[in-house]
Scaffold this motif. Sequence first.
Motif, PDB file in Angstrom:
ATOM      1  N   SER A 105       3.314   4.933  13.858  1.00  0.00           N
ATOM      2  CA  SER A 105       4.642   4.241  14.467  1.00  0.00           C
ATOM      3  C   SER A 105       4.001   3.027  15.509  1.00  0.00           C
ATOM      4  CB  SER A 105       5.401   5.187  15.149  1.00  0.00           C
ATOM      5  OG  SER A 105       6.137   6.169  14.460  1.00  0.00           O
ATOM      6  N   ALA A 108       2.404   0.471  13.129  1.00  0.00           N
ATOM      7  CA  ALA A 108       3.741  -0.275  12.318  1.00  0.00           C
ATOM      8  C   ALA A 108       4.491  -1.318  13.055  1.00  0.00           C
ATOM      9  CB  ALA A 108       4.676   0.774  11.537  1.00  0.00           C
ATOM     10  N   PRO A 128       3.135   0.147   6.575  1.00  0.00           N
ATOM     11  CA  PRO A 128       4.284  -0.262   6.881  1.00  0.00           C
ATOM     12  C   PRO A 128       4.328  -1.271   8.021  1.00  0.00           C
ATOM     13  CG  PRO A 128       3.838   1.858   7.656  1.00  0.00           C
ATOM     14  CD  PRO A 128       2.800   1.726   6.859  1.00  0.00           C
ATOM     15  N   VAL A 129       5.379  -1.957   8.121  1.00  0.00           N
ATOM     16  CA  VAL A 129       5.650  -2.866   9.428  1.00  0.00           C
ATOM     17  C   VAL A 129       6.984  -2.819   9.800  1.00  0.00           C
ATOM     18  CG1 VAL A 129       5.738  -5.590   9.889  1.00  0.00           C
ATOM     19  CG2 VAL A 129       4.068  -4.824   7.981  1.00  0.00           C
ATOM     20  N   SER A 130       7.146  -2.365  10.953  1.00  0.00           N
ATOM     21  CA  SER A 130       8.384  -1.998  11.798  1.00  0.00           C
ATOM     22  C   SER A 130       9.085  -3.344  12.396  1.00  0.00           C
ATOM     23  CB  SER A 130       8.134  -1.058  12.926  1.00  0.00           C
ATOM     24  OG  SER A 130       7.772   0.095  12.388  1.00  0.00           O
ATOM     25  N   GLU A 143      10.151  -2.521   4.197  1.00  0.00           N
ATOM     26  CA  GLU A 143       9.910  -1.388   5.392  1.00  0.00           C
ATOM     27  C   GLU A 143      10.322  -1.881   6.607  1.00  0.00           C
ATOM     28  OE1 GLU A 143       7.519  -2.555   3.329  1.00  0.00           O
ATOM     29  OE2 GLU A 143       7.228  -1.065   2.032  1.00  0.00           O
ATOM     30  N   SER A 144      10.291  -3.324   6.855  1.00  0.00           N
ATOM     31  CA  SER A 144      10.564  -3.806   8.312  1.00  0.00           C
ATOM     32  C   SER A 144      12.078  -3.874   8.378  1.00  0.00           C
ATOM     33  CB  SER A 144       9.949  -5.122   8.315  1.00  0.00           C
ATOM     34  OG  SER A 144      10.660  -6.185   7.597  1.00  0.00           O
ATOM     35  N   VAL A 148      11.136   1.721  11.733  1.00  0.00           N
ATOM     36  CA  VAL A 148      10.114   2.724  11.166  1.00  0.00           C
ATOM     37  C   VAL A 148      10.136   3.836  12.268  1.00  0.00           C
ATOM     38  CG1 VAL A 148       7.821   3.116  10.188  1.00  0.00           C
ATOM     39  CG2 VAL A 148       9.332   1.020   9.388  1.00  0.00           C
TER      40      VAL A 148
END
Length: 423
Positions: A105, A108, A128-130, A143-144, A148
Amino acid sequence: MSTAAHRSPDRNTRPYVVDEATIRRRSANPDAAEYTLYVRSLIDDYLGIGGQSAIIRNARKRRLDFPGLNRQKLSEQLSRYRLGPTWEMTELIIGCLPDSCDIASIRALAAGWYECARGHRPHGYNGPVSRPPGKPGQRNVPESEPVVPVLQRKIARLQDRLREETARYIDNLRASENSRNYEVRRANQLEAQFHQTRDELLRVKTIAAEVATLREDYARQCVYLELIAAPALRGKPIIDLPEPPAARRRIRLGHLVATIDPQAPPARRALARYLCVYAEFAGVSPTELASRADIAATVTMDVLAGRLVPTTAHATRLTAVLDCVPETLRHLTTAASNATALDECFWNIASTVDQTISSAHVPGAGGAVGSDPDNRATHPHTDPTPPSSPIAERLRQLATLYRDGLISDGEYAEQRERILGEL
């Protein structure tokens, strides 16, 4: 111009601290400042005071490769880079955090701040990119759009909950299955016991029915024997059998039958024999039978001896105590009641009266010989009926009153004794 050597100022050995305002002023854009502050917050939040030194120690301990890593280079990236630290430095800092951290996390979200600060994703990073808080979703990065870390925490909680629910459900199913198997085994055992008990009960009922049939047949045969046996053979056994041992004489057959009065009418003797047989099977004495049937002892002994016919109430009590057949006892009682209802004294008196009358009517030697058979004076067509004895008539009336239930046992015994006292 002075040629003296210029003395350089002493270097400050304390760690150089750059505040948030300075970082925002030096950064190229607000997102770059947020990116730098986020990376700095990772060190402060997870490692505390001396966090930069801890980063260097953890990097050496974990053998994380970064060219020329030292305190100065780490401080410059966290305070002087206008677009924030490089992704390699950020990866190094994230890799030096404690193992209890949610590394995926954090990485990301750091990638999301990096993209906001520099306008592109980190080179070589395909994870993944939060979306940073308050920032719109990144273009071409599905994914953003949702956060995330939040989703990952939700997924983790749901997975834990699913595992717990699954484990509990499996445990419940296992317990239910074990309980069901136990109940099935218990039901099979109970069913087997039920069938065994039912078979035993059927055998007991069959044996009881056979015993009841034998008792009834024996009692009936005794009645028939009493009705047809000759008085001379009554006390003489056909086969002289030895007496059984005392240990095997649980029921003494014949000891009550022997007390039946031979002078009683045949129907009454048959009734008495029927009751005596059942009393012998029950193993009760006349006194015990009288106590259990709530009948006077003298009345009970008279009934068993054939000198008295039991009343309807007494017959019901005797049936309950002796467990005989009510229909048979009722027929025998009816037959004995329809016969001459006189006791032993009446039969003795009647026998005496009959003998006296018979001797008085025998023709004497001085009678006429060769008289005319048609002469009604010497040979009447009908013999006169001899007068009945007043004592016998009173005994007959007393027995009828007692049989009809008009007097009690005590009154019957008292009046009988008074009549017999007049003889």
